[in-house]
Design an enzyme around this catalytic site. Sequence first.
Site, PDB file in Angstrom:
ATOM      1  CG  ASP A  79      -1.840   1.243   1.237  1.00  0.00           C
ATOM      2  OD1 ASP A  79      -2.531   1.465   0.219  1.00  0.00           O
ATOM      3  OD2 ASP A  79      -1.859   1.994   2.229  1.00  0.00           O
ATOM      4  CB  SER A  80       0.157   4.747  -0.899  1.00  0.00           C
ATOM      5  OG  SER A  80      -1.035   4.844  -0.150  1.00  0.00           O
TER       6      SER A  80
ATOM      7  CE1 TYR B 124       2.828   5.923  -3.359  1.00  0.00           C
ATOM      8  CE2 TYR B 124       1.844   4.111  -4.570  1.00  0.00           C
ATOM      9  CZ  TYR B 124       2.926   4.658  -3.909  1.00  0.00           C
ATOM     10  OH  TYR B 124       4.096   3.940  -3.821  1.00  0.00           O
ATOM     11  N   GLY B 125      -3.044   9.184  -3.850  1.00  0.00           N
ATOM     12  CA  GLY B 125      -4.363   9.480  -4.419  1.00  0.00           C
ATOM     13  C   GLY B 125      -4.425  10.636  -5.391  1.00  0.00           C
TER      14      GLY B 125
ATOM     15  CB  CYS C 218      -3.002   0.669  -2.606  1.00  0.00           C
ATOM     16  SG  CYS C 218      -3.037   2.414  -3.024  1.00  0.00           S
ATOM     17  CG  ASN C 219      -9.436   0.697  -3.504  1.00  0.00           C
ATOM     18  OD1 ASN C 219     -10.228   0.002  -4.103  1.00  0.00           O
ATOM     19  ND2 ASN C 219      -9.288   0.613  -2.190  1.00  0.00           N
ATOM     20  CB  THR C 220      -4.575   5.033  -5.548  1.00  0.00           C
ATOM     21  OG1 THR C 220      -5.540   5.582  -4.657  1.00  0.00           O
ATOM     22  CG2 THR C 220      -4.109   6.090  -6.511  1.00  0.00           C
TER      23      THR C 220
ATOM     24  CD  GLU D  21      -1.347   8.208   5.628  1.00  0.00           C
ATOM     25  OE1 GLU D  21      -0.208   8.553   5.919  1.00  0.00           O
ATOM     26  OE2 GLU D  21      -1.627   7.072   5.183  1.00  0.00           O
TER      27      GLU D  21
ATOM     28  CB  CYS E  69      -9.885   4.810  -0.346  1.00  0.00           C
ATOM     29  SG  CYS E  69      -8.339   5.352   0.420  1.00  0.00           S
ATOM     30  CB  THR E  70      -7.015   0.212   1.734  1.00  0.00           C
ATOM     31  OG1 THR E  70      -5.904   1.038   1.352  1.00  0.00           O
ATOM     32  CG2 THR E  70      -7.304  -0.772   0.621  1.00  0.00           C
ATOM     33  CG  HIS E  71      -5.820   5.487   4.027  1.00  0.00           C
ATOM     34  ND1 HIS E  71      -5.098   4.849   3.051  1.00  0.00           N
ATOM     35  CD2 HIS E  71      -4.913   6.143   4.798  1.00  0.00           C
ATOM     36  CE1 HIS E  71      -3.815   5.121   3.224  1.00  0.00           C
ATOM     37  NE2 HIS E  71      -3.680   5.897   4.275  1.00  0.00           N
TER      38      HIS E  71
HETATM   39  N1  DGL Z   1      -4.946   3.532   0.432  1.00  0.00           N
HETATM   40  C1  DGL Z   1      -5.015   4.133  -0.864  1.00  0.00           C
HETATM   41  C2  DGL Z   1      -6.207   3.583  -1.648  1.00  0.00           C
HETATM   42  O1  DGL Z   1      -6.769   2.552  -1.302  1.00  0.00           O
HETATM   43  C3  DGL Z   1      -5.097   5.617  -0.893  1.00  0.00           C
HETATM   44  C4  DGL Z   1      -4.174   6.372  -0.050  1.00  0.00           C
HETATM   45  C5  DGL Z   1      -3.357   7.329  -0.823  1.00  0.00           C
HETATM   46  O2  DGL Z   1      -3.892   8.303  -1.383  1.00  0.00           O
HETATM   47  O3  DGL Z   1      -2.164   7.079  -0.879  1.00  0.00           O
HETATM   48  O4  DGL Z   1      -6.585   4.171  -2.638  1.00  0.00           O
END
Ligand code: DGL
Length: 275
Positions: free
Chosen positions: A12-13, A44-45, A75-77, A160, A194-196
Amino acid sequence: MEKTYSPIGVFDSGYGGLTILKELVDALPEYDYLYLGDNARAPYGSRSFDTVYDYTLECVKHLFDKGCELVILACNTASAKALRNIQQRDLPSLDPKKRVLGVIRPTTEVIGNYTKTNHVGIFATQGTVSSGSYVIEIQKSFPDLNVYQEACPMWVPLIEANELNNEGTEYFVKKHINQLFTQSKKIDSVILGCTHYPLLRPLIEKHLPADVLLLAQGSIVAHGLKDYLFRHPEMETMLSKHSNRDFLTTDSAEQFDQQASLFFGREVNSKHLSL
Ligand code: DGL
């Protein structure tokens, strides 16, 4: 044939993938897992397609070097912007036997089983939304579904920063829920793409219309991996099974350990990785 150390790589990011890892470990505890959070370069988003691809590929290569045969982009992104290129362009030359899987496909393959109105909503990062990946993948499995997306650029920075429950965060949660439901009042199922975002679940649930189903991506991905390993014994037999959990971060290990337990639900002891 099982190697001594061939963990399932989870990338993940930053911290978000730990919400997926938690479910993987619960569903498939016997395997070894190696988590890599690219915290030094998160989020990363909002980054470009090329940047997300370059960063993700670099991390995947590192997980391969550490012995991973299978890597999950938790990570979805990264799944939206890097997975297809890595699978189609890079894997054949890197090592055609290794596999990289994402979190979007397993989610979109089941979403249609939950909705009764055929109207579903996605909360995700700007990058995931503009990639159109959810819309494209859902159309493949459920062509009749209407999909509405809402980018929530403030949610990851607030999470975060550990600002999980205050007025400012509540404002941004309400704002994006309202904007999603302005697109359609018929939405009855929502994906946290988004995994967050599971960390904001209590606040999201508070403001989501009562009859709307909020889908948990972690357990869906864990179920998908179980199924994948069942269907791919050639991969399953290569994975080592000593229940090790190892963690790498590209930023400070000390800081990672402090924050990570919030996402993973138990203590974490990470090592710093310089890329
Ligand atoms: N956890 C990332 C996701 O699932 C997004 C977090 C990020 O923007 O880095 O998209």
